[in-house]
Design an enzyme around this catalytic site. Structure first.
Site, PDB file in Angstrom:
ATOM      1  N   GLN A  14       6.620  -4.991  -4.200  1.00  0.00           N
ATOM      2  CA  GLN A  14       6.895  -4.683  -5.591  1.00  0.00           C
ATOM      3  C   GLN A  14       5.764  -4.121  -6.235  1.00  0.00           C
ATOM      4  OE1 GLN A  14       9.610  -4.631  -7.489  1.00  0.00           O
ATOM      5  NE2 GLN A  14      10.968  -5.266  -5.689  1.00  0.00           N
ATOM      6  N   SER A  15       5.064  -3.292  -5.658  1.00  0.00           N
ATOM      7  CA  SER A  15       3.878  -2.696  -6.157  1.00  0.00           C
ATOM      8  C   SER A  15       4.072  -1.802  -7.684  1.00  0.00           C
ATOM      9  CB  SER A  15       2.927  -1.742  -5.197  1.00  0.00           C
ATOM     10  OG  SER A  15       2.116  -0.940  -5.569  1.00  0.00           O
ATOM     11  N   ASN A  16       3.472  -2.152  -8.538  1.00  0.00           N
ATOM     12  CA  ASN A  16       3.606  -1.185  -9.565  1.00  0.00           C
ATOM     13  C   ASN A  16       2.649   0.133  -9.542  1.00  0.00           C
ATOM     14  OD1 ASN A  16       5.233  -3.056 -11.364  1.00  0.00           O
ATOM     15  ND2 ASN A  16       2.926  -4.312 -11.566  1.00  0.00           N
TER      16      ASN A  16
END
Length: 337
Positions: free
Chosen positions: A75-77
């Site tokens: 879930q990397s921004n």
């Protein structure tokens, strides 16, 4: 500090707002709390990586790259914003995602930032937790180079001296806003992970002699490791700017007591922080970074770390898009049942 000599693209919505948080201040009983809205940088819903990517992508295009490679957690921004700016620049984007949380939850694995990565047209590669992600990026770059691509590798979080320039600029921006408002900032608090945001802020504050202390609330590593990472990158950044290694040990403040069971795993305090800020200020935090940063700030306020008349600014690093991957954490009922 002459940042104009470094290649840069200008796509962030800057300056980001600096706003008071009167209802949260009242709820907690002081100090006077403010929020620097780097969730409003504009790119793909905003977030702190946008500032870094202005310089990183500027360098990539200056180098003639046609392919961007980077890595992060599922879930990397950072991955989301990199995919978006690559699309904007017409570049191929390869995202290497590490399963640091180890969940089978379909919301986590396919919703939130992952959904947006797909919409932006990135190519996604999945890796098990503990993979040497830098080596994995090097292997992908080697293969694509053999195929005739011109690759530019962006480190996780955009955290190298080039990316950190984005937060040197943010430090100068915040200092100017504070001067314009007559605001004497006693502390700047934010979530710190891959170290680039804090390193850039510290480099900027020290280089400009603002006397604004920067406290990074850790989301992954223990205190000693995080402190060393920030100090090393802050000095690499000031050296890159031609100032020499001017950051000292005491210039870097970290508190990693709010990590909980691990990276990307919510805590009772981080969930409370999300709920409290939403219900007092109408602002959304993300579960991985900003919520743990705010949880640290809230706990320190309750412990009397600052006096009621002091002025404390929280830097919102964005990432609320990841909330949709954490639906079960909030006990959302299924009204169809």
């Amino acid at each position: 500090m002459k940042l104009s000599r470094f290649p840069r693209l200008n796509f962030a919505h800057l300056p980001t707002p600096l706003e008071p948080m009167p209802r949260l201040t009242e709820t907690l009983g002081g100090p006077q709390l403010w929020i620097k809205r780097d969730d409003c940088t504009g790119l793909a819903g905003g977030g702190n990586k946008t500032r870094k990517l202005e310089f990183l992508m500027g360098q990539a295009l200056a180098d003639g790259a046609d392919t961007i490679i980077t890595q992060g957690a599922t879930q990397s921004n950072h991955a989301r914003q990199t995919a978006a700016v690559a699309a904007r620049c017409g570049l191929r984007c390869e995202l290497l995602l590490e399963d640091r949380v180890g969940t089978e939850d379909p919301d986590y694995n396919y919703n939130g930032n992952v959904l947006l990565d797909h919409i932006f047209g990135a190519n996604l590669h999945y890796f098990a937790a503990g993979t040497d992600m830098n080596e994995a990026m090097a292997q992908v770059a080697e293969q694509l180079t053999r195929d005739g691509r011109k690759c530019y590798v962006v480190p996780g979080g955009g955290s190298n001296p080039t990316g950190a320039l984005g937060y040197v600029n943010a430090a100068l921006e915040l200092a100017q806003q504070a001067n314009d408002l007559g605001l004497n900032i006693d502390c700047l608090v934010h979530a710190t992970g891959s170290a680039g945001t804090q390193a850039g802020l510290v480099a900027g504050m020290v280089g400009a002699r603002t006397d604004i202390p920067v406290l990074g609330v850790g989301v992954r590593a223990p205190d000693a490791v995080q402190h060393a990472n920030v100090l090393k990158l802050a000095n690499a950044t000031t050296a890159y700017m031609g100032l020499g290694e001017i950051v000292h040990t005491q210039d870097v403040q970290v508190n990693c007591a709010y990590v909980g069971e691990g990276y990307g795993l919510s805590t009772a305090a981080s969930l409370e922080a999300i709920d409290l800020l939403a219900k007092t200020e109408g602002i959304l935090l993300d579960p991985v970074y900003s919520a743990k940063g705010m949880a640290g700030l809230i706990d320190l306020v309750r412990k009397g770390h600052w006096k009621k008349e002091q002025q404390v600014v929280f830097l919102h690093t964005g990432g609320s898009q990841a909330l949709f991957a954490y639906r079960q954490e909030f006990g959302v009922p299924d009204y169809r049942a």
